[in-house]
Scaffold this active site. Structure first.
Site, PDB file in Angstrom:
ATOM      1  NE  ARG A  77      -3.672   2.604   1.138  1.00  0.00           N
ATOM      2  CZ  ARG A  77      -4.663   2.667   2.013  1.00  0.00           C
ATOM      3  NH1 ARG A  77      -5.039   1.600   2.683  1.00  0.00           N
ATOM      4  NH2 ARG A  77      -5.313   3.796   2.203  1.00  0.00           N
ATOM      5  NE  ARG A  87      -8.149   3.181  -1.035  1.00  0.00           N
ATOM      6  CZ  ARG A  87      -8.315   3.756   0.157  1.00  0.00           C
ATOM      7  NH1 ARG A  87      -8.679   3.057   1.188  1.00  0.00           N
ATOM      8  NH2 ARG A  87      -8.147   5.029   0.285  1.00  0.00           N
ATOM      9  CG  ASP A  90      -8.753   0.770   3.326  1.00  0.00           C
ATOM     10  OD1 ASP A  90      -7.950   1.324   4.097  1.00  0.00           O
ATOM     11  OD2 ASP A  90      -9.967   1.066   3.278  1.00  0.00           O
ATOM     12  CG  ASP A  92     -10.879   1.103   6.705  1.00  0.00           C
ATOM     13  OD1 ASP A  92      -9.721   1.559   6.755  1.00  0.00           O
ATOM     14  OD2 ASP A  92     -11.685   1.395   5.810  1.00  0.00           O
TER      15      ASP A  92
HETATM   16  N1  PH2 Z   1     -13.010   2.309   0.343  1.00  0.00           N
HETATM   17  C1  PH2 Z   1     -12.848   3.599   0.308  1.00  0.00           C
HETATM   18  C2  PH2 Z   1     -13.546   4.465  -0.629  1.00  0.00           C
HETATM   19  N2  PH2 Z   1     -14.527   3.807  -1.417  1.00  0.00           N
HETATM   20  N3  PH2 Z   1     -15.662   1.894  -2.135  1.00  0.00           N
HETATM   21  C3  PH2 Z   1     -15.864   0.565  -2.037  1.00  0.00           C
HETATM   22  N4  PH2 Z   1     -16.789  -0.004  -2.792  1.00  0.00           N
HETATM   23  N5  PH2 Z   1     -15.138  -0.213  -1.190  1.00  0.00           N
HETATM   24  C4  PH2 Z   1     -14.169   0.313  -0.381  1.00  0.00           C
HETATM   25  O1  PH2 Z   1     -13.528  -0.435   0.388  1.00  0.00           O
HETATM   26  C5  PH2 Z   1     -13.939   1.710  -0.453  1.00  0.00           C
HETATM   27  C6  PH2 Z   1     -14.719   2.474  -1.339  1.00  0.00           C
HETATM   28  C7  PH2 Z   1     -11.928   4.257   1.241  1.00  0.00           C
HETATM   29  O2  PH2 Z   1     -11.336   3.432   2.097  1.00  0.00           O
HETATM   30 MG    MG Z   2     -11.480   2.323   4.012  1.00  0.00          MG
HETATM   31 MG    MG Z   3      -8.393   2.776   5.653  1.00  0.00          MG
END
Ligand code: PH2
Ligand code: MG
Ligand code: MG
Length: 149
Positions: A77, A87, A90, A92
């Protein structure tokens, strides 16, 4: 031990491999199915693969966050200035036990969890009765999202 839920997402590179590697590295006990989702927030980017994982940890919340960020870097990343941009991986931090945390750089439950279908659907799959502190069950939150215009 604290039970934690992490949201996983990827929209460039080998998306499925990144998500499965990340799930291994965070020590996931359960991983939801992987679903392809349309980008949210910034629309002009490739589709995502999203999932959610459950784990148990002895780490404090700040140490856990640092560990998630280190795994993101390990999996390639690169953080640029573009918020919500593409990315390779990610991770979270969605829920840390039933705790509510709001300190610089860290808000738990994740502040946009209840607005995002790509987060709620995998959580409902793992555990429909899971409660988001202050907001109710993930199934109720998903139903609200589906009924809003
Ligand atoms: N993550 C984001 C922004 N937009 N859209 C989808 N469908 N899935 C994501 O994980 C995602 C996003 C920012 O972390
Ligand atoms: Mg995210
Ligand atoms: Mg994040």
């Amino acid at each position: 031990m604290t039970r934690v839920f992490v949201g996983l997402g990827a929209n460039i590179g080998a998306r499925e491999r990144s998500i499965r590697s990340a799930a291994g590295l965070i020590g996931a006990r359960r991983l939801s199915s992987l679903r392809e989702t349309e980008p949210w927030g910034v629309l002009d980017q490739p589709p995502f693969l999203n999932a959610a994982a459950e784990l148990e940890t002895e780490l404090g919340v700040r140490e856990l966050l640092d560990r998630l960020l280190a795994i993101e870097r390990q999996l390639g990343r690169i953080r640029d200035a573009r918020r919500w941009g593409p990315r390779t991986i990610d991770l979270d931090l969605l829920l840390y036990g039933s705790e509510t945390i709001d300190v610089p750089g860290l808000t738990v439950p994740h502040p946009r969890l209840h607005e995002r279908r790509f987060v709620l659907e995998p959580l409902v799959e793992l555990e429909p009765e899971l409660v988001v502190p202050g907001r109710g069950s993930v199934s109720a939150l998903l139903a609200e999202l589906q009924s809003s215009p």
